[in-house]
Design an enzyme around this catalytic site. Structure first.
Site, PDB file in Angstrom:
ATOM      1  N   ASP A   1      -5.657  -0.105   5.784  1.00  0.00           N
ATOM      2  CA  ASP A   1      -6.491  -0.481   6.934  1.00  0.00           C
ATOM      3  C   ASP A   1      -7.667   0.477   7.089  1.00  0.00           C
ATOM      4  OD1 ASP A   1      -4.429  -2.235   7.136  1.00  0.00           O
ATOM      5  OD2 ASP A   1      -3.567  -1.362   8.946  1.00  0.00           O
TER       6      ASP A   1
ATOM      7  N   GLY B   1      -2.645  -8.048  13.834  1.00  0.00           N
ATOM      8  CA  GLY B   1      -2.551  -7.867  12.384  1.00  0.00           C
ATOM      9  C   GLY B   1      -3.925  -7.753  11.735  1.00  0.00           C
TER      10      GLY B   1
ATOM     11  N   GLY C   1      -2.841  -5.980  18.243  1.00  0.00           N
ATOM     12  CA  GLY C   1      -1.564  -6.647  17.974  1.00  0.00           C
ATOM     13  C   GLY C   1      -1.700  -7.919  17.156  1.00  0.00           C
TER      14      GLY C   1
ATOM     15  N   TYR D   1       8.985  -1.855  10.346  1.00  0.00           N
ATOM     16  CA  TYR D   1       8.086  -1.269   9.342  1.00  0.00           C
ATOM     17  C   TYR D   1       8.756  -0.041   8.715  1.00  0.00           C
ATOM     18  CZ  TYR D   1       3.532  -0.085   7.279  1.00  0.00           C
ATOM     19  OH  TYR D   1       2.513   0.170   6.409  1.00  0.00           O
TER      20      TYR D   1
ATOM     21  N   ASP E   1       0.817  -1.234   0.000  1.00  0.00           N
ATOM     22  CA  ASP E   1       0.000   0.000   0.000  1.00  0.00           C
ATOM     23  C   ASP E   1       0.846   1.277   0.000  1.00  0.00           C
ATOM     24  OD1 ASP E   1       0.671  -0.372   2.709  1.00  0.00           O
ATOM     25  OD2 ASP E   1      -1.378  -0.061   3.466  1.00  0.00           O
TER      26      ASP E   1
END
Ligand code: GLA
Length: 384
Positions: free
Chosen positions: A172, A126, A124, A221, A38
């Site tokens: 998300d 995902g 936590g 990340y 993304d």
């Protein structure tokens, strides 16, 4: 079991007393394929879940946002005039204040309110518990005032990037807003458009929570974001017009890969191939080709395991173990990585065996009890 609105109202009143609140719901998501694509402006393919975050809000006579979270069993209050200058506290309150701050910056006046948050999305795991809170809170603070759905998703992504400090992509928040009953959402993260894809019947989508979340999460990340940038810069030597990995076709990549340093090359290979797999999964789903869908899952997992290097022993075990069961078509990690959930495609008739064998063998190996979630594509955020 979804939290019924009546239950949230009861919790709200127990805590704050007073008037009946308005309820807003925003779901978690499970991503089927297209991981870490993304923020490289590629494609992703999530479904919104039944598990959701609920925010109950009622206007108050005071000048504060007075907030309580069932999951944290804690609350906080902030004066609406102090929101614009607020500093992160590095806990769940950042999602609330971050969103309030973005709304205030967008010239949406905040009003004093009491807010009760209850979420079914495990943190936590995902499954995007944070975007569910952000979107539920944005809707609650808007409380009927108009803002385009895409603007809500973008605003919540900004809250996460600029206040919470996680430089995430749009997936998300987009999934929490645009979820659809009975369909997966194929999102183009560059044009910010999507189409809904119905999944074949006779298919179970099951997420398995490994119950681990290795601490590397946020720092890894950031590292991945930077490594993708490094890959883009190396590719620009040859193709100056390339702005993101989205602009790199598989053919271009083969041509330039030798000129990219090893780590960024592996990261880019994952992103470019996984983004292609999103398109391939859409086609396979439309054709009802379960074997092909499963193979794409497995290829995606291998790519995250060896090229993006974001899996871990627990997750790899759950994937390998699942794949040994006949009629489990595919298995892969879902979400940011280093723990959380796997997502599995299987025939309904093996579900019982799948749950039993995975639970037993995972317990034996890691002394942990995995949790299984039936993932049924559900609607996006709404007022209830
Ligand atoms: C996290 C981020 C998303 C996305 C995924 C990986 O969930 O919030 O934006 O990058 O990781 O696909």
């Amino acid at each position: 079991m979804a939290l019924v609105p009546g239950e949230i109202v009861r919790l709200f009143r127990q805590h704050f007393g007073g008037a009946a609140p308005q309820i807003y719901r925003a779901p978690g998501r499970v991503n089927l394929i297209g991981e870490h694509t993304d923020y490289n402006l590629g494609f992703v393919f999530p479904i919104a879940l039944e598990m959701a975050c609920y925010a109950a809000i009622a206007p108050a006579a005071h000048d504060k946002l007075q907030v309580f979270s069932r999951e944290a069993n804690a609350g906080f209050a902030i004066n609406i005039n102090e929101v614009a200058e607020a500093k992160p506290m590095h806990n769940w309150s950042d999602y609330v204040v971050g969103v309030a701050r973005e709304l205030a910056r967008d010239a949406v006046p905040l009003k004093g309110a009491d807010i009760y948050i209850a979420s079914e999305v495990p943190a936590g795991s995902g499954l995007s518990s944070s975007a569910a809170i952000e979107v539920a809170i944005a809707m609650a603070l808007l409380d009927g005032r108009e803002l385009q759905p895409l603007e809500i998703a973008k605003l919540c992504q900004r809250a996460e990037g600029q206040f919470v400090g996680m430089p995430c992509g749009i997936m998300d928040q987009y999934a929490a807003v645009f979820g659809q009953k009975n369909a997966a959402i194929q999102i183009d993260c560059r044009s910010l458009t999507h189409n809904y894809v119905e999944l074949p019947p006779n298919l179970r989508i099951i997420a398995v929570n490994s119950m681990v979340k290795h601490e590397l999460g946020t720092s890894a990340y950031r590292e991945r974001v930077a490594e993708c940038r490094a890959a883009v810069e190396a590719i620009q030597q040859r193709y100056p017009e390339v702005q993101s990995l989205r602009d790199v076709t598989p053919e271009m990549f083969v041509e330039v890969e030798a000129q990219i340093p090893e780590i960024p090359r592996k990261r880019a290979r994952h992103v470019i191939t996984d983004s292609q797999r999103v398109l391939a999964l859409g086609k396979a789903a439309e054709a009802g080709d379960l074997a092909e869908m499963g193979q794409l899952f497995v290829d995606s997992h291998r790519s995250m395991q060896h090229d993006y290097e974001i899996t871990c022993a627990e997750i790899d075990f759950l994937v390998e173990r699942a794949l040994r069961i006949p009629a489990v078509y595919g298995a892969r990690m879902t979400g940011g990585g280093f723990g959380g959930c796997t997502v599995n495609l299987l025939a309904p008739e093996v579900e019982e065996r799948f749950r039993r064998e995975l639970a037993a063998d995972y317990k034996q190996k890691f002394n942990l009890d995995p949790i299984f979630y039936d993932c049924v594509p559900s609607p996006g955020a709404s007022r209830m």
